[in-house]
Scaffold this motif. Structure first.
Motif, PDB file in Angstrom:
ATOM      1  N   ILE A   1       0.821  -1.312   0.180  1.00  0.00           N
ATOM      2  CA  ILE A   1      -0.083  -0.038   0.071  1.00  0.00           C
ATOM      3  C   ILE A   1       0.666   1.020   0.078  1.00  0.00           C
ATOM      4  O   ILE A   1       0.689   2.210  -0.724  1.00  0.00           O
ATOM      5  CB  ILE A   1      -1.029   0.008   1.296  1.00  0.00           C
ATOM      6  CG1 ILE A   1      -2.073  -1.104   1.038  1.00  0.00           C
ATOM      7  CG2 ILE A   1      -1.866   1.488   1.376  1.00  0.00           C
ATOM      8  CD1 ILE A   1      -2.808  -1.180   2.308  1.00  0.00           C
ATOM      9  N   PHE A   2       1.948   1.117   0.788  1.00  0.00           N
ATOM     10  CA  PHE A   2       2.819   2.468   0.637  1.00  0.00           C
ATOM     11  C   PHE A   2       3.446   2.741  -0.595  1.00  0.00           C
ATOM     12  O   PHE A   2       3.482   3.719  -1.215  1.00  0.00           O
ATOM     13  CB  PHE A   2       3.987   2.157   1.962  1.00  0.00           C
ATOM     14  CG  PHE A   2       5.175   3.125   1.897  1.00  0.00           C
ATOM     15  CD1 PHE A   2       4.950   4.467   2.493  1.00  0.00           C
ATOM     16  CD2 PHE A   2       6.187   2.867   1.205  1.00  0.00           C
ATOM     17  CE1 PHE A   2       5.799   5.491   2.433  1.00  0.00           C
ATOM     18  CE2 PHE A   2       7.181   3.763   1.365  1.00  0.00           C
ATOM     19  CZ  PHE A   2       7.041   5.175   2.006  1.00  0.00           C
TER      20      PHE A   2
ATOM     21  N   ILE B   1       4.769   5.922  -4.683  1.00  0.00           N
ATOM     22  CA  ILE B   1       5.283   5.727  -6.014  1.00  0.00           C
ATOM     23  C   ILE B   1       4.527   5.232  -7.005  1.00  0.00           C
ATOM     24  O   ILE B   1       4.619   6.108  -8.138  1.00  0.00           O
ATOM     25  CB  ILE B   1       6.568   4.798  -5.766  1.00  0.00           C
ATOM     26  CG1 ILE B   1       7.514   5.257  -4.362  1.00  0.00           C
ATOM     27  CG2 ILE B   1       7.430   4.577  -7.042  1.00  0.00           C
ATOM     28  CD1 ILE B   1       8.517   4.103  -4.443  1.00  0.00           C
ATOM     29  N   GLY B   2       3.708   4.344  -7.025  1.00  0.00           N
ATOM     30  CA  GLY B   2       2.953   3.848  -8.112  1.00  0.00           C
ATOM     31  C   GLY B   2       1.872   5.031  -8.566  1.00  0.00           C
ATOM     32  O   GLY B   2       1.624   5.274  -9.704  1.00  0.00           O
ATOM     33  N   ALA B   3       1.040   5.445  -7.516  1.00  0.00           N
ATOM     34  CA  ALA B   3       0.008   6.346  -7.848  1.00  0.00           C
ATOM     35  C   ALA B   3       0.679   7.752  -8.673  1.00  0.00           C
ATOM     36  O   ALA B   3      -0.059   8.145  -9.542  1.00  0.00           O
ATOM     37  CB  ALA B   3      -0.886   6.824  -6.726  1.00  0.00           C
ATOM     38  N   PRO B   4       1.728   8.553  -7.845  1.00  0.00           N
ATOM     39  CA  PRO B   4       2.203   9.505  -8.585  1.00  0.00           C
ATOM     40  C   PRO B   4       2.707   9.369 -10.005  1.00  0.00           C
ATOM     41  O   PRO B   4       2.636   9.881 -10.994  1.00  0.00           O
ATOM     42  CB  PRO B   4       3.147   9.859  -7.737  1.00  0.00           C
ATOM     43  CG  PRO B   4       2.735   9.404  -6.376  1.00  0.00           C
ATOM     44  CD  PRO B   4       2.237   8.089  -6.568  1.00  0.00           C
ATOM     45  N   PHE B   5       3.141   8.083 -10.139  1.00  0.00           N
ATOM     46  CA  PHE B   5       3.872   7.761 -11.351  1.00  0.00           C
ATOM     47  C   PHE B   5       2.822   7.593 -12.516  1.00  0.00           C
ATOM     48  O   PHE B   5       2.703   8.078 -13.603  1.00  0.00           O
ATOM     49  CB  PHE B   5       4.551   6.472 -11.401  1.00  0.00           C
ATOM     50  CG  PHE B   5       5.211   5.766 -12.519  1.00  0.00           C
ATOM     51  CD1 PHE B   5       6.439   6.621 -13.026  1.00  0.00           C
ATOM     52  CD2 PHE B   5       4.714   5.017 -13.054  1.00  0.00           C
ATOM     53  CE1 PHE B   5       6.874   5.943 -14.169  1.00  0.00           C
ATOM     54  CE2 PHE B   5       5.427   4.262 -14.408  1.00  0.00           C
ATOM     55  CZ  PHE B   5       6.408   5.123 -14.886  1.00  0.00           C
ATOM     56  N   LEU B   6       1.756   6.946 -11.964  1.00  0.00           N
ATOM     57  CA  LEU B   6       0.505   6.551 -13.216  1.00  0.00           C
ATOM     58  C   LEU B   6      -0.137   7.927 -13.345  1.00  0.00           C
ATOM     59  O   LEU B   6      -0.646   8.469 -14.442  1.00  0.00           O
ATOM     60  CB  LEU B   6      -0.399   5.623 -12.412  1.00  0.00           C
ATOM     61  CG  LEU B   6       0.142   4.081 -12.306  1.00  0.00           C
ATOM     62  CD1 LEU B   6      -0.791   3.330 -11.708  1.00  0.00           C
ATOM     63  CD2 LEU B   6       0.331   3.580 -13.826  1.00  0.00           C
TER      64      LEU B   6
ATOM     65  N   GLY C   1       1.280  10.812 -13.384  1.00  0.00           N
ATOM     66  CA  GLY C   1       2.234  11.596 -14.170  1.00  0.00           C
ATOM     67  C   GLY C   1       2.197  11.119 -15.700  1.00  0.00           C
ATOM     68  O   GLY C   1       1.983  12.032 -16.575  1.00  0.00           O
ATOM     69  N   ILE C   2       1.959   9.914 -15.765  1.00  0.00           N
ATOM     70  CA  ILE C   2       1.757   9.309 -17.254  1.00  0.00           C
ATOM     71  C   ILE C   2       0.572   9.648 -17.689  1.00  0.00           C
ATOM     72  O   ILE C   2       0.569  10.032 -19.049  1.00  0.00           O
ATOM     73  CB  ILE C   2       2.059   7.672 -17.202  1.00  0.00           C
ATOM     74  CG1 ILE C   2       3.625   7.460 -16.717  1.00  0.00           C
ATOM     75  CG2 ILE C   2       1.742   7.370 -18.501  1.00  0.00           C
ATOM     76  CD1 ILE C   2       3.898   5.893 -16.920  1.00  0.00           C
ATOM     77  N   SER C   3      -0.522   9.473 -17.121  1.00  0.00           N
ATOM     78  CA  SER C   3      -1.958   9.867 -17.548  1.00  0.00           C
ATOM     79  C   SER C   3      -1.925  11.339 -18.034  1.00  0.00           C
ATOM     80  O   SER C   3      -2.595  11.443 -18.967  1.00  0.00           O
ATOM     81  CB  SER C   3      -3.046   9.445 -16.485  1.00  0.00           C
ATOM     82  OG  SER C   3      -2.794  10.343 -15.252  1.00  0.00           O
ATOM     83  N   THR C   4      -1.347  12.070 -17.276  1.00  0.00           N
ATOM     84  CA  THR C   4      -1.515  13.592 -17.425  1.00  0.00           C
ATOM     85  C   THR C   4      -0.692  13.952 -18.604  1.00  0.00           C
ATOM     86  O   THR C   4      -1.153  14.653 -19.761  1.00  0.00           O
ATOM     87  CB  THR C   4      -0.884  14.402 -16.238  1.00  0.00           C
ATOM     88  OG1 THR C   4      -1.642  14.089 -15.156  1.00  0.00           O
ATOM     89  CG2 THR C   4      -0.829  15.940 -16.715  1.00  0.00           C
ATOM     90  N   PHE C   5       0.600  13.347 -18.906  1.00  0.00           N
ATOM     91  CA  PHE C   5       1.442  13.483 -20.003  1.00  0.00           C
ATOM     92  C   PHE C   5       0.523  13.012 -21.361  1.00  0.00           C
ATOM     93  O   PHE C   5       0.526  13.568 -22.400  1.00  0.00           O
ATOM     94  CB  PHE C   5       2.670  12.576 -19.944  1.00  0.00           C
ATOM     95  CG  PHE C   5       3.589  12.615 -21.190  1.00  0.00           C
ATOM     96  CD1 PHE C   5       4.151  13.906 -21.558  1.00  0.00           C
ATOM     97  CD2 PHE C   5       3.707  11.650 -22.037  1.00  0.00           C
ATOM     98  CE1 PHE C   5       4.933  13.970 -22.622  1.00  0.00           C
ATOM     99  CE2 PHE C   5       4.371  11.497 -23.268  1.00  0.00           C
ATOM    100  CZ  PHE C   5       5.196  12.528 -23.454  1.00  0.00           C
TER     101      PHE C   5
END
Length: 220
Positions: free
Chosen positions: A200-201, A206-211, A213-217
């Motif tokens: 969960i951590f 890490i996972g949620a911000p990364f995804l 960022g990709i979705s925003t891009f």
């Protein structure tokens, strides 16, 4: 009064002979000392009076939190140690009784140096049995000094089994096996919960911000 009762119980569970008033008095003394030192340092460095008062209050509260945390850690460590040693104690007592010793003598012979402070508690309980106390009071004395639900439940099971005419040797062996299985199960649950917490951590930090960022891009 409620805080005094909490301190008194935890001092007993931690094996400290100090009175609750003396323990609280030490906390107040150290709290005032640390708070005064911290406030003086802030005053010397020409901080505003509000910061000096905030430092004084923070130092005082911090000492109380540290003392209570240490007390809680000692209580938990003692309970965990007893739960780890309890199956061996019960099996030793059962083996001694199979050898022909009376319950009080079997309990006394179960006190081994490797059991740490539990050795002293077992010897005290066996002395009560020799002096004429019943096994319920003797084993209950150990349970009242250790904040362990497993220990309290084990004592109740043994006492109920004796009252209902069960054979003490088999009862001790079966209880030791149950306690050992319970400890193994608790460790497995703790390990699984730790893995879930790490996952969960990782997902949230890490996972949620990364995804995101990709979705925003990709959206842009």
């Amino acid at each position: 009064q409620s805080y005094k009762k909490w301190v008194e119980e935890n001092l007993r569970y931690a094996g400290f002979s100090i009175s609750p008033w003396k323990f609280v008095g030490l906390m107040v003394l150290y709290g005032f000392s640390v708070a005064l030192a911290l406030g003086t340092i802030l005053y010397v460095f020409d901080y505003h009076l509000i910061w000096v008062l905030a430092g004084w209050i923070t130092g005082f509260i911090a000492i109380f939190a540290i003392f209570n945390s240490i007390l809680g850690i000692v209580v938990d460590n003692r309970a965990r140690f007893v739960e780890d040693m309890l199956p061996d104690v019960l099996q030793l007592m059962a083996a001694n009784m199979r050898s022909g010793f009376a319950p009080e003598r079997a309990l006394l012979l179960s006190a081994r140096p490797e059991f740490g402070f539990l050795e002293t508690e077992i010897k005290n309980a066996s002395k009560e049995l020799f002096s004429g106390s019943n096994i319920e009071d003797a084993l209950g004395g150990i349970a009242r000094k250790i904040n362990s639900r497993i220990l309290s439940t084990t004592v109740k099971l043994i006492v109920e089994g004796i009252k209902k005419g069960g054979e003490l040797t088999k009862l001790l062996e079966q209880t030791a096996e149950d306690v050992r299985n319970t400890r193994i199960l608790k460790k497995e649950i703790t390990a699984q919960v730790t893995v879930y917490a790490i996952f969960i951590f990782f997902a949230t930090s890490i996972g949620a911000p990364f995804l995101y960022g990709i979705s925003t891009f990709l959206a842009e």
